[in-house]
Design a protein around this motif. Structure first.
Motif, PDB file in Angstrom:
ATOM      1  N   GLY A  69       0.813  -1.212   0.000  1.00 21.21           N
ATOM      2  CA  GLY A  69       0.000   0.000   0.000  1.00 21.21           C
ATOM      3  C   GLY A  69       0.847   1.262   0.000  1.00 21.21           C
ATOM      4  O   GLY A  69       1.853   1.360   0.693  1.00 21.21           O
ATOM      5  N   GLY A 122      -0.371   4.221   0.853  1.00 20.92           N
ATOM      6  CA  GLY A 122      -1.047   5.238   1.664  1.00 20.92           C
ATOM      7  C   GLY A 122      -0.319   5.587   2.944  1.00 20.92           C
ATOM      8  O   GLY A 122      -0.693   6.504   3.649  1.00 20.92           O
ATOM      9  N   LYS A 154      -4.480  -7.929   1.718  1.00 24.61           N
ATOM     10  CA  LYS A 154      -5.623  -7.163   2.232  1.00 24.61           C
ATOM     11  C   LYS A 154      -6.904  -7.558   1.502  1.00 24.61           C
ATOM     12  O   LYS A 154      -7.938  -7.755   2.125  1.00 24.61           O
ATOM     13  CB  LYS A 154      -5.359  -5.662   2.060  1.00 24.61           C
ATOM     14  N   ASN A 174      -8.777   5.722  -1.203  1.00 26.20           N
ATOM     15  CA  ASN A 174      -8.444   6.806  -0.285  1.00 26.20           C
ATOM     16  C   ASN A 174      -7.658   7.913  -0.998  1.00 26.20           C
ATOM     17  O   ASN A 174      -6.467   7.786  -1.259  1.00 26.20           O
ATOM     18  CB  ASN A 174      -7.633   6.223   0.879  1.00 26.20           C
ATOM     19  N   GLU A 233      -5.365  12.314   0.909  1.00 25.09           N
ATOM     20  CA  GLU A 233      -4.030  12.918   0.881  1.00 25.09           C
ATOM     21  C   GLU A 233      -3.867  14.219   1.678  1.00 25.09           C
ATOM     22  O   GLU A 233      -3.883  15.307   1.123  1.00 25.09           O
ATOM     23  CB  GLU A 233      -3.609  13.181  -0.569  1.00 25.09           C
ATOM     24  N   GLY A 253      -8.359  10.750   6.285  1.00 27.70           N
ATOM     25  CA  GLY A 253      -7.466   9.806   5.626  1.00 27.70           C
ATOM     26  C   GLY A 253      -7.345   8.504   6.393  1.00 27.70           C
ATOM     27  O   GLY A 253      -7.038   7.468   5.810  1.00 27.70           O
ATOM     28  N   GLU A 285      -8.527   5.209   7.790  1.00 28.12           N
ATOM     29  CA  GLU A 285      -9.540   4.468   7.041  1.00 28.12           C
ATOM     30  C   GLU A 285     -10.905   4.379   7.717  1.00 28.12           C
ATOM     31  O   GLU A 285     -11.929   4.465   7.048  1.00 28.12           O
ATOM     32  CB  GLU A 285      -9.017   3.077   6.674  1.00 28.12           C
ATOM     33  N   ASN A 337      -5.194   3.085  -1.044  1.00 29.37           N
ATOM     34  CA  ASN A 337      -4.753   4.404  -1.485  1.00 29.37           C
ATOM     35  C   ASN A 337      -4.899   4.545  -3.010  1.00 29.37           C
ATOM     36  O   ASN A 337      -4.910   3.556  -3.740  1.00 29.37           O
ATOM     37  CB  ASN A 337      -3.296   4.577  -1.046  1.00 29.37           C
ATOM     38  N   THR A 381      -1.933   3.062  -4.931  1.00 26.23           N
ATOM     39  CA  THR A 381      -1.984   1.602  -4.855  1.00 26.23           C
ATOM     40  C   THR A 381      -2.888   1.058  -5.961  1.00 26.23           C
ATOM     41  O   THR A 381      -2.512   0.157  -6.717  1.00 26.23           O
ATOM     42  CB  THR A 381      -2.553   1.164  -3.485  1.00 26.23           C
TER      43      THR A 381
END
Ligand code: FMN
Ligand code: SF4
Ligand code: FES
Lengths: 443, 224
Positions: A65, A67, A76, A94, A97, A185, A187, A222, A225
């Motif tokens: 990821g 993120g 995941k 996501n 940022e 941001g 989750e 993210n 990703t």
């Protein structure tokens, strides 16, 4: 300069994939003409790609990821529970940022929005989802408008929505506009925000895969990703795994800011030497000055002194050994004139401002960090404040609902640890000005 | 009465606030209602649409006093108290009336070390107000904000939740204020990737007029 090599191989000959050399790549027609939506067509029409095969290919790629936490993406995805008829499942991309020093997702959203959409759709297929949300921070209003235009084109072309490319697979994609809160941001906070609640992070477990948005199984990834996913399908997981650092592979967007001659977002493999990034890619320190410090991956990653970066490469393992983290690969470079105390003061202000206030150690702790660092910066600190700050960090780390408290504590702990003499100098100055005998207090 | 009831430590919302707009103005048009209904369609429950509905309301009314939040909540079909909680959580929703142009100056992290405070103070001097205030003619408000995700083109600011203005200098701030005073809007600035300058000879987008390249602000930018 003596030739040194990172794990990135010869990065000079690297051909960009996420941001390839193509004008107007952000427009659907141009994206299509350059192989866009080919990966989606491939997995939807070729029988060899069932959802598990797609997830396995992503696992094989070794994608981690982008993120901040660097969690393996394929793994995941495989946490999603088995499909139950009538129970919806979701993906959230996501795009919040907000980590200071991070600006790569914005450029990706602007210059390659369709790879983000395509990656979201491939992920939706791999996890058998009927819908996904792209959460973009509200400040990116102009980019949201652009992306909505491109998304509409993709809908009209039948790449998104009902019965995609006649395959029988349907998936909706919605762009959600935030309204200014760093915590979104995180989750679980992002999920509350999507549901139309105040964006407080949730206690975990249950994890999003068990109980996500509206209580349904959810995966969060993210922007960068997911944008990598179409290229993994097109070129194969092995190609991705063979790019850059072995244990943290792939192309990555480095966002370099601060006192360098050529700041910006650069696409290169992981595992590049940090010194190559600073001196070769970003053109060295402005005004011929000396390097003082680097924050490698966003404000929460521990700062490294110039003498700590020799031979360090941009991947999780090397950065951990060096005493920091990959984070978001948003790298801040500071020259010799930077005042580390006022630099830290501004960071503590950020986390104090952005704490959602649910947990006492974070709500109160971030305020105390800011107050004490400010006091030192204003020349009214005591030497004992430095230990007090480090103690305070220990009281915050790992004791809260989400990782914001840790993210706030790390910069304080490590900036003091690595630039202690500067902090002491400001404290001593305050002692002198208040007429205290230095000989008595110095240990 | 306990002291904290008379002197609350936090500002409490008015129980029966005076209306901010006359009842005749406090309505959504049919088109706006249709738009909100379309937002509601996007989520499994109506509540998901509240953020978009508040955005729409803020664009229409300029800010979100309680009666406007209530209007948006009713249109979406959720309790006012819940919508109020949402509106007050996020910084981009204006809870009070702002200037016609809100200048959000980033002073965080990269912008700090690249002269963000110089730009903030220059603006404050130029407009004669502090951050958090609005000019008397109602034209400008200044706010100090956290990282806006444009750190490579620091220092920077955002105009009224819209255009980003990258690579600020005092000259650029002057030009911006002049343009806004003349009623012009600031164009969308696309920031060229350094690699695109090398490989594509400049910006990769042919559909934008204003482009910026990443640059480091001069070390010596100091403002008297
Ligand atoms: C306080 C906090 C802020 C975060 N902000 C972001 C963010 O802005 N963007 C992001 O992608 N991930 C952010 N994360 C990480 C997410 O929680 C999550 O791990 C990530 O989006 C997962 O995507 P990935 O596996 O693709 O990296 C944040 C985490 C924390 C604790
Ligand atoms: S750690 Fe901080 S930001 Fe996270 S939930 Fe607790 S108070 Fe909120
Ligand atoms: S620090 Fe100002 S935009 Fe990121």
């Amino acid at each position: 300069m003596e030739a040194k090599s990172g794990k990135a191989g010869d990065w000079r000959s690297y051909e960009r994939v996420l941001l390839p050399k193509v004008k107007d790549y952000h427009q659907l027609e141009v994206y299509e003409a350059n192989g866009g939506y080919k990966a989606l067509r491939e997995i939807l029409t070729n029988d060899k790609w069932d959802p598990t095969a797609v997830t396995n290919e992503v696992k094989k790629s070794g994608l981690k990821g982008r993120g901040g936490a660097g969690f393996p993406t394929g793994l995941k995805w495989s946490f999603m529970p088995p499909v139950v008829e009538g129970v919806p499942r979701y993906l959230c991309c996501n795009g919040d940022e907000s980590e200071p020093g991070t600006f790569k997702d914005r450029q990706l959203l602007e210059y390659n929005p369709h790879a983000v959409f395509e990656g979201m759709l491939i992920a939706s297929y791999a996890m058998s989802l009927a819908g996904s949300y792209l959460y973009i921070r509200g400040e990116y209003a102009d980019w949201i408008t652009h992306m909505e235009g491109e998304l509409k084109k993709a809908y009209d072309k039948g790449y998104v929505g009902k019965n995609i490319m006649g395959s029988g697979f349907s998936s909706e994609l919605v762009i959600h506009k935030g309204a200014g809160a760093y915590i979104c941001g995180e989750e679980s906070s992002l999920m509350n925000s999507l549901e139309g609640k105040r964006a407080y992070p949730r206690v975990k477990p249950p994890f999003p895969a068990q109980k996500g948005i509206w209580g349904y199984p959810t995966t969060i990834n993210n922007v960068e990703t997911l944008a990598a996913v179409p290229y993994i399908i097109n070129r194969g997981g092995a190609w991705f795994a063979g790019t850059g650092a072995e244990k943290h592979p792939g192309p990555v967007l480095y966002g370099i800011s601060g006192h360098v001659n050529r700041p910006g977002v650069y696409e290169y493999p992981t595992g590049m030497l940090m010194t190559d990034l600073i001196y070769e890619v970003a053109g060295g320190i402005r005004g011929g000055k000396k390097l003082k410090a680097v924050v490698p991956g966003g404000s929460s990653t521990p700062v490294l002194r110039a003498d700590m970066i020799e031979g360090v490469t941009m991947d999780a393992d090397s950065l951990r050994e060096a005493g920091s983290m990959m984070g978001t690969s948003g790298m801040l470079v500071m020259d010799e004139d930077t005042d580390m105390v006022s630099f830290l003061r501004r960071i503590t202000h950020f986390y104090h401002h952005e704490s959602c206030g649910q947990c006492t150690p974070c709500r109160e702790g971030t305020g105390w960090l800011e107050n004490i660092v400010t006091r030192i910066d204003e020349g009214e600190g005591h030497l004992r404040d430095l230990d007090l700050l480090v103690d305070l960090c220990s009281e915050m780390e790992g004791r809260t609902v989400c990782a914001l408290a840790d993210a706030a504590a790390w910069p304080v702990r490590y900036t003091i640890d690595r630039f202690r003499s500067e902090f002491e100098a400001k404290c001593r100055a305050s002692l002198v000005s208040s007429g205290i005998d230095l000989a008595e207090v110095s240990a | 009465m306990a002291d904290f009831i008379k002197n609350p430590v936090v500002e409490l919302p008015e129980r029966n606030p005076a209306p901010s707009f006359p009842a005749s103005e406090l309505v959504f048009t049919d088109a706006e209602k249709a738009q909100i209904a379309e937002y509601v369609e996007r989520y499994p429950t109506a509540d998901g649409a509240i953020m978009r509905a508040l955005w729409l309301a803020q664009e229409k009314f300029g800010y979100l006093p309680p009666d406007v939040i209530k209007l948006a909540a009713e249109e979406v079909g959720m309790p006012y108290a819940k919508a109020y909680g949402v509106a007050t959580f996020y910084t981009q929703y204006y809870k009070k009336k702002m200037g016609a142009h809100v200048l959000d100056v980033c002073t965080c992290f990269s912008c700090q070390i690249c002269g963000g405070y110089d730009m903030l103070h220059y603006l404050e001097n130029k407009l004669g107000i502090h951050k958090g205030e609005t000019t008397e003619d109602g034209q400008f408000s200044i706010q100090e904000v956290e990282c806006l995700g444009a750190c490579g083109s620091a220092p920077m600011l955002q105009v009224t939740n819209g255009s980003y203005v990258h690579n600020l200098t005092t000259d650029k701030v002057d030009a911006l204020i002049d343009a806004l005073r003349e009623g012009k809007s600031w164009p969308f600035e696309s920031v060229t990737l350094p690699q695109d300058e090398d490989d594509l000879g400049g910006n990769r987008r042919t559909d934008v007029t204003a482009t910026e390249t990443y640059q480091t602000p001069p070390a010596s930018e100091t403002i008297a």
